[in-house]
Design a protein around this motif. Sequence first.
Motif, short mmCIF file in Angstrom:
data_model
loop_
_atom_site.label_atom_id
_atom_site.label_comp_id
_atom_site.label_asym_id
_atom_site.label_seq_id
_atom_site.Cartn_x
_atom_site.Cartn_y
_atom_site.Cartn_z
N LEU A 25 19.84 -28.78 16.26
CA LEU A 25 19.63 -27.86 15.15
C LEU A 25 19.01 -28.55 13.94
O LEU A 25 18.34 -27.92 13.12
N PHE A 26 19.24 -29.86 13.82
CA PHE A 26 18.72 -30.61 12.68
C PHE A 26 17.37 -31.26 13.00
O PHE A 26 16.82 -31.97 12.16
N ASP A 27 16.87 -31.03 14.19
CA ASP A 27 15.56 -31.54 14.57
C ASP A 27 14.47 -30.65 13.99
O ASP A 27 14.60 -29.43 13.96
N ARG A 28 13.40 -31.25 13.52
CA ARG A 28 12.31 -30.50 12.90
C ARG A 28 11.22 -30.10 13.89
O ARG A 28 10.13 -29.70 13.47
N ALA A 29 11.48 -30.21 15.16
CA ALA A 29 10.49 -29.81 16.17
C ALA A 29 10.21 -28.32 16.04
O ALA A 29 11.12 -27.50 15.90
N LEU A 30 8.92 -27.96 16.10
CA LEU A 30 8.51 -26.58 15.90
C LEU A 30 8.60 -25.73 17.16
O LEU A 30 8.46 -24.51 17.09
N LEU A 31 8.82 -26.37 18.31
CA LEU A 31 8.90 -25.63 19.57
C LEU A 31 10.35 -25.35 19.93
O LEU A 31 11.22 -26.22 19.74
N PRO A 32 10.66 -24.16 20.43
CA PRO A 32 12.05 -23.84 20.82
C PRO A 32 12.48 -24.60 22.05
O PRO A 32 11.66 -25.10 22.83
N ASP A 33 13.81 -24.69 22.25
CA ASP A 33 14.36 -25.37 23.42
C ASP A 33 14.56 -24.42 24.60
O ASP A 33 14.90 -24.87 25.68
N PHE A 34 14.42 -23.13 24.38
CA PHE A 34 14.60 -22.11 25.41
C PHE A 34 16.01 -22.18 26.02
O PHE A 34 16.20 -21.99 27.23
N ASP A 35 16.97 -22.46 25.16
CA ASP A 35 18.38 -22.42 25.56
C ASP A 35 18.99 -21.16 24.95
O ASP A 35 19.15 -21.05 23.74
N PHE A 36 19.34 -20.19 25.79
CA PHE A 36 19.79 -18.88 25.32
C PHE A 36 21.31 -18.73 25.36
O PHE A 36 21.83 -17.64 25.54
N THR A 37 22.01 -19.85 25.17
CA THR A 37 23.47 -19.81 25.18
C THR A 37 24.01 -18.94 24.06
O THR A 37 24.96 -18.16 24.24
N HIS A 38 23.42 -19.06 22.88
CA HIS A 38 23.88 -18.27 21.75
C HIS A 38 23.69 -16.77 22.00
O HIS A 38 24.54 -15.96 21.62
#
Length: 297
Positions: A62-75
Amino acid sequence: MASDAALRLPATSARRRAAGSFRRQRLVKRILFYLAVALSLFYTLFPYYWAIVSSTKQGDRLFDRALLPDFDFTHYRALFENASFMRSLLNSVFVASGTTAVSLVLGISAAYALGRISFPQRRFVLILILMISIFPQVVVLSGMFELVQWLGLFNRPSALILTYLLSTVPFTTWILTTFIREFPRELEEAAIVDGASHWRILTRILLPLMGPALASTGILAFILAWNEFLFALTFILTDENRTVPVAIGLISGSSRYEYPFGQIMAASVTVTLPLIVLVLLFQRKIVSGLTAGAVKG
């Protein structure tokens, strides 16, 4: 002959320089225009894109500034498995839909009276409606609290419909009044000659022509009711009656030291998507409804 050619040559060069300068100015203006559009789109859309990116990250990511999503839909899975949140979503649909329907009925009736019927207090009523629409929610909160308790609606979703009308009815009345004023009076005069009443004129003649205005005001009233937070927080106490904005604000982490940023972003994206789809489906009617009456034809 030679002197005439010598005179024409500087004139031709001057015209070419002027044409080149004009083309450069047009190019610069076009570049600046597209740059302004790109900056506006970035300013408007990037926060929502970042919410989508954050909703797919876990833990330290969450604190990473990467602009691409991780595609983890756990939430998102946890969100849809939460019965309390889904109940809040249904409550928001009920409250926003009910508020929109009542606002349109009252707004159409008031707009026809203010836009077509002449009576001495018309200007005063318009000013009164404008004054009510600019009141901050905090100013009327205590009075609305007493009214809701007196009516026995405390901790019920119907209490929110009643309180939301305080902001949506003046809004719909103003927009629909402007729209109705632009209709040609010959339509009413012909109907009056045929013996039609004001109610019949409104429902059978004017109402079928008010599609764009009804779409624009209805969707905007729906958005106002969907996003409202203060009244929903004040008049609703239990989880089964809460609406989505309050439910999002009360999302908590697994411990007192954890801030559930990912869950909040997933919930925010989930409740914003229906509004985006709704606006995209009716965008033409919204624009035509809001611009109707701006210029007389």
